[in-house]
Design a protein around this motif. Structure first.
Motif, PDB file in Angstrom:
ATOM      1  N   LYS A 125       2.913  -6.118   9.091  1.00 25.38           N
ATOM      2  CA  LYS A 125       3.738  -6.087   7.877  1.00 25.38           C
ATOM      3  C   LYS A 125       2.980  -6.567   6.648  1.00 25.38           C
ATOM      4  CE  LYS A 125       8.164  -7.573   5.999  1.00 25.38           C
ATOM      5  NZ  LYS A 125       9.404  -8.328   6.238  1.00 25.38           N
ATOM      6  N   ASP A 126       2.274  -7.704   6.756  1.00 24.75           N
ATOM      7  CA  ASP A 126       1.593  -8.283   5.591  1.00 24.75           C
ATOM      8  C   ASP A 126       0.280  -7.574   5.260  1.00 24.75           C
ATOM      9  OD1 ASP A 126       3.647 -10.141   5.470  1.00 24.75           O
ATOM     10  OD2 ASP A 126       2.576 -11.583   6.746  1.00 24.75           O
ATOM     11  N   LYS A 127      -0.266  -6.831   6.212  1.00 25.69           N
ATOM     12  CA  LYS A 127      -1.564  -6.196   5.996  1.00 25.69           C
ATOM     13  C   LYS A 127      -1.467  -4.680   5.813  1.00 25.69           C
ATOM     14  CE  LYS A 127      -4.020  -9.685   8.745  1.00 25.69           C
ATOM     15  NZ  LYS A 127      -4.954  -9.904   9.873  1.00 25.69           N
ATOM     16  N   PHE A 185       3.661   6.768  12.001  1.00 24.90           N
ATOM     17  CA  PHE A 185       3.313   5.396  11.619  1.00 24.90           C
ATOM     18  C   PHE A 185       4.546   4.552  11.295  1.00 24.90           C
ATOM     19  CE2 PHE A 185      -0.496   7.846  10.038  1.00 24.90           C
ATOM     20  CZ  PHE A 185      -1.315   7.469  11.081  1.00 24.90           C
ATOM     21  N   ALA A 186       5.723   5.016  11.688  1.00 26.86           N
ATOM     22  CA  ALA A 186       6.967   4.358  11.289  1.00 26.86           C
ATOM     23  C   ALA A 186       7.115   2.955  11.873  1.00 26.86           C
ATOM     24  CB  ALA A 186       8.167   5.216  11.691  1.00 26.86           C
ATOM     25  N   ARG A 187       6.422   2.657  12.982  1.00 27.14           N
ATOM     26  CA  ARG A 187       6.542   1.340  13.621  1.00 27.14           C
ATOM     27  C   ARG A 187       5.446   0.367  13.201  1.00 27.14           C
ATOM     28  NH1 ARG A 187      11.638   0.732  15.613  1.00 27.14           N
ATOM     29  NH2 ARG A 187      12.274   2.627  16.720  1.00 27.14           N
ATOM     30  N   LEU A 188       4.504   0.811  12.397  1.00 30.10           N
ATOM     31  CA  LEU A 188       3.413  -0.089  11.989  1.00 30.10           C
ATOM     32  C   LEU A 188       3.885  -1.300  11.195  1.00 30.10           C
ATOM     33  CD1 LEU A 188       0.443   2.299  11.060  1.00 30.10           C
ATOM     34  CD2 LEU A 188       0.833   1.010  13.162  1.00 30.10           C
ATOM     35  N   SER A 204     -10.049  -7.863  16.248  1.00 31.98           N
ATOM     36  CA  SER A 204     -10.640  -7.547  14.941  1.00 31.98           C
ATOM     37  C   SER A 204      -9.910  -8.325  13.855  1.00 31.98           C
ATOM     38  CB  SER A 204     -10.528  -6.042  14.667  1.00 31.98           C
ATOM     39  OG  SER A 204     -10.933  -5.744  13.350  1.00 31.98           O
ATOM     40  N   ASN A 205     -10.655  -9.027  13.053  1.00 32.76           N
ATOM     41  CA  ASN A 205     -10.077  -9.823  11.969  1.00 32.76           C
ATOM     42  C   ASN A 205     -10.005  -8.968  10.700  1.00 32.76           C
ATOM     43  OD1 ASN A 205      -9.021 -12.020  10.600  1.00 32.76           O
ATOM     44  ND2 ASN A 205     -11.033 -12.884  10.135  1.00 32.76           N
ATOM     45  N   PHE A 206      -9.223  -7.883  10.767  1.00 32.96           N
ATOM     46  CA  PHE A 206      -9.141  -6.992   9.608  1.00 32.96           C
ATOM     47  C   PHE A 206      -8.222  -7.578   8.548  1.00 32.96           C
ATOM     48  CE2 PHE A 206      -5.496  -5.851  12.083  1.00 32.96           C
ATOM     49  CZ  PHE A 206      -4.552  -5.400  11.178  1.00 32.96           C
ATOM     50  N   LYS A 207      -8.402  -7.097   7.309  1.00 35.04           N
ATOM     51  CA  LYS A 207      -7.673  -7.653   6.170  1.00 35.04           C
ATOM     52  C   LYS A 207      -6.570  -6.723   5.668  1.00 35.04           C
ATOM     53  CE  LYS A 207     -11.779 -10.239   4.824  1.00 35.04           C
ATOM     54  NZ  LYS A 207     -12.833 -10.463   3.815  1.00 35.04           N
ATOM     55  N   THR A 208      -6.830  -5.420   5.627  1.00 37.89           N
ATOM     56  CA  THR A 208      -5.817  -4.451   5.214  1.00 37.89           C
ATOM     57  C   THR A 208      -5.911  -3.224   6.101  1.00 37.89           C
ATOM     58  OG1 THR A 208      -7.248  -3.329   3.584  1.00 37.89           O
ATOM     59  CG2 THR A 208      -5.936  -5.213   2.804  1.00 37.89           C
ATOM     60  N   LEU A 209      -4.792  -2.525   6.224  1.00 38.84           N
ATOM     61  CA  LEU A 209      -4.728  -1.262   6.966  1.00 38.84           C
ATOM     62  C   LEU A 209      -3.917  -0.281   6.124  1.00 38.84           C
ATOM     63  CD1 LEU A 209      -5.219   0.397   9.550  1.00 38.84           C
ATOM     64  CD2 LEU A 209      -3.072  -0.526  10.447  1.00 38.84           C
ATOM     65  N   LYS A 250       9.513  -0.313   3.730  1.00 36.45           N
ATOM     66  CA  LYS A 250       9.305  -1.643   4.307  1.00 36.45           C
ATOM     67  C   LYS A 250       7.856  -2.096   4.183  1.00 36.45           C
ATOM     68  CE  LYS A 250      12.816  -0.533   7.775  1.00 36.45           C
ATOM     69  NZ  LYS A 250      13.092  -0.383   9.234  1.00 36.45           N
ATOM     70  N   ALA A 251       6.959  -1.205   3.782  1.00 38.81           N
ATOM     71  CA  ALA A 251       5.535  -1.528   3.675  1.00 38.81           C
ATOM     72  C   ALA A 251       5.133  -1.651   2.206  1.00 38.81           C
ATOM     73  CB  ALA A 251       4.691  -0.464   4.370  1.00 38.81           C
ATOM     74  N   GLN A 252       3.961  -2.188   1.975  1.00 38.06           N
ATOM     75  CA  GLN A 252       3.452  -2.350   0.617  1.00 38.06           C
ATOM     76  C   GLN A 252       2.804  -1.048   0.140  1.00 38.06           C
ATOM     77  OE1 GLN A 252       1.452  -6.474   0.295  1.00 38.06           O
ATOM     78  NE2 GLN A 252       1.310  -5.971   2.461  1.00 38.06           N
ATOM     79  N   SER A 253       2.945  -0.769  -1.143  1.00 33.69           N
ATOM     80  CA  SER A 253       2.332   0.424  -1.711  1.00 33.69           C
ATOM     81  C   SER A 253       0.832   0.212  -1.885  1.00 33.69           C
ATOM     82  CB  SER A 253       2.965   0.754  -3.058  1.00 33.69           C
ATOM     83  OG  SER A 253       2.265   1.802  -3.704  1.00 33.69           O
ATOM     84  N   ILE A 254       0.078   1.301  -1.859  1.00 27.90           N
ATOM     85  CA  ILE A 254      -1.374   1.206  -2.005  1.00 27.90           C
ATOM     86  C   ILE A 254      -1.762   0.685  -3.385  1.00 27.90           C
ATOM     87  CG2 ILE A 254      -1.664   3.563  -2.832  1.00 27.90           C
ATOM     88  CD1 ILE A 254      -4.220   3.707  -1.159  1.00 27.90           C
ATOM     89  N   SER A 255      -0.882   0.834  -4.359  1.00 28.70           N
ATOM     90  CA  SER A 255      -1.164   0.307  -5.701  1.00 28.70           C
ATOM     91  C   SER A 255      -1.211  -1.220  -5.716  1.00 28.70           C
ATOM     92  CB  SER A 255      -0.119   0.811  -6.694  1.00 28.70           C
ATOM     93  OG  SER A 255       1.181   0.463  -6.276  1.00 28.70           O
ATOM     94  N   GLU A 256      -0.677  -1.865  -4.674  1.00 26.98           N
ATOM     95  CA  GLU A 256      -0.693  -3.322  -4.579  1.00 26.98           C
ATOM     96  C   GLU A 256      -1.902  -3.837  -3.805  1.00 26.98           C
ATOM     97  OE1 GLU A 256       2.991  -4.643  -2.950  1.00 26.98           O
ATOM     98  OE2 GLU A 256       4.171  -3.169  -4.053  1.00 26.98           O
ATOM     99  N   ARG A 257      -2.743  -2.940  -3.325  1.00 26.65           N
ATOM    100  CA  ARG A 257      -3.910  -3.358  -2.544  1.00 26.65           C
ATOM    101  C   ARG A 257      -4.926  -4.047  -3.445  1.00 26.65           C
ATOM    102  NH1 ARG A 257      -6.838   1.297   0.800  1.00 26.65           N
ATOM    103  NH2 ARG A 257      -7.604   1.753  -1.300  1.00 26.65           N
TER     104      ARG A 257
END
Length: 257
Positions: free
Chosen positions: A180-182, A172-175, A159-164, A90-97
């Motif tokens: 979702k977008d970050k 981390f299953a509920r993150l 905190s105005n963070f951009k990615t996590l 359900k999350a984005q892969s690190i290769s898409e960062r």
């Protein structure tokens, strides 16, 4: 293992419905079975059962007695592979960062991890680190997935963070529900993709030794450790501290007396 006759029937029965035991459970069950007609009790070690299962699978691929934990669950822990339904899918892969996050060109691109003291502890230490400034946020929260997600939300409040970026651990299953977008997930068994966080964890072990319960540390002590780490000069930051880089605070000039 030469499984023949009565032992073979017992093995098939223990792996089949309704018991469907694991190899460890089968080994324990065989030890508990009573001796029959004066014959010695049948017992097998767990490695021997694994070896027998492997040979059975090679001789008859269609007859798989035990598929492992992931084969018995509707979802897997890691997921994100083909048709798997794990939480990481359900999350984005690190290769898409973004490339700016990968090259540490700006602040507010974060990594997170958990630090534990003992397996039976109720709490885990949540570590969130800025990739560019190496600024660390620490907090002690319950070790379940919901508490970890709520803890990350509280640490990042305002905190105005951009990615996590996190690993594929079950904590981390509920993150994805909160970020979702970050949220970006590392590849399996690639701790080097969160190298800065792993390096800080090595420092934190000086204050939270392995084998010492995290439950015994107060919030004041954790805040004190966080402040010490963030005000410690770093060679990779040209002698500046993470606090100075993160908040763009120039160091006061040295006074000579």
């Amino acid at each position: 293992v030469k499984a023949q006759g009565e032992l073979l029937m017992q093995l098939y029965g223990l792996f089949d419905e309704p018991l469907r035991l694991s190899p460890e459970g089968v080994s324990l069950m065989l030890c508990r079975l009573p001796a029959n007609r004066g014959k010695p009790r049948l017992s097998l070690s767990t490695p021997a059962i694994y070896a027998w299962l492997k040979r059975e699978r090679m001789s008859e691929p269609s007859c798989v007695l035990w598929r492992g934990r992931s084969g018995m669950r509707t979802t897997t822990r890691h997921g994100s592979k083909s048709s798997d339904k794990g939480w990481a899918a359900k999350a984005q892969s690190i290769s898409e960062r973004s490339e700016r996050a990968n090259l540490r060109l700006e602040r507010h691109h974060l990594e997170c991890d958990t630090l534990w003291g003992r397996q039976r502890d109720d709490n885990r230490l949540l570590v969130i680190l800025d990739r560019k400034s190496r600024y660390v946020r620490l907090g002690s929260f319950k070790k379940n997935a919901v508490a970890t997600a709520m803890g990350a939300k509280s640490l990042l409040e305002g905190s105005n963070f951009k990615t996590l970026t996190c690993d594929r651990g079950g904590e981390f299953a509920r993150l994805p529900q909160f970020f979702k977008d970050k949220l970006f997930v590392c590849h399996a068994y690639r701790a080097d993709e969160r190298g800065s966080c792993e390096n800080v964890n090595r420092w934190l072990r000086e204050f939270f030794p392995r084998g010492t319960s995290i439950d015994s540390y107060s919030d004041d002590y954790i805040a004190l450790v966080q402040d010490f780490i963030n005000r410690r000069p770093r060679k990779i930051l040209n002698g500046l501290t993470p606090y100075e880089i993160h908040f763009a605070t120039p160091r006061s000039p040295t006074l000579r007396t």
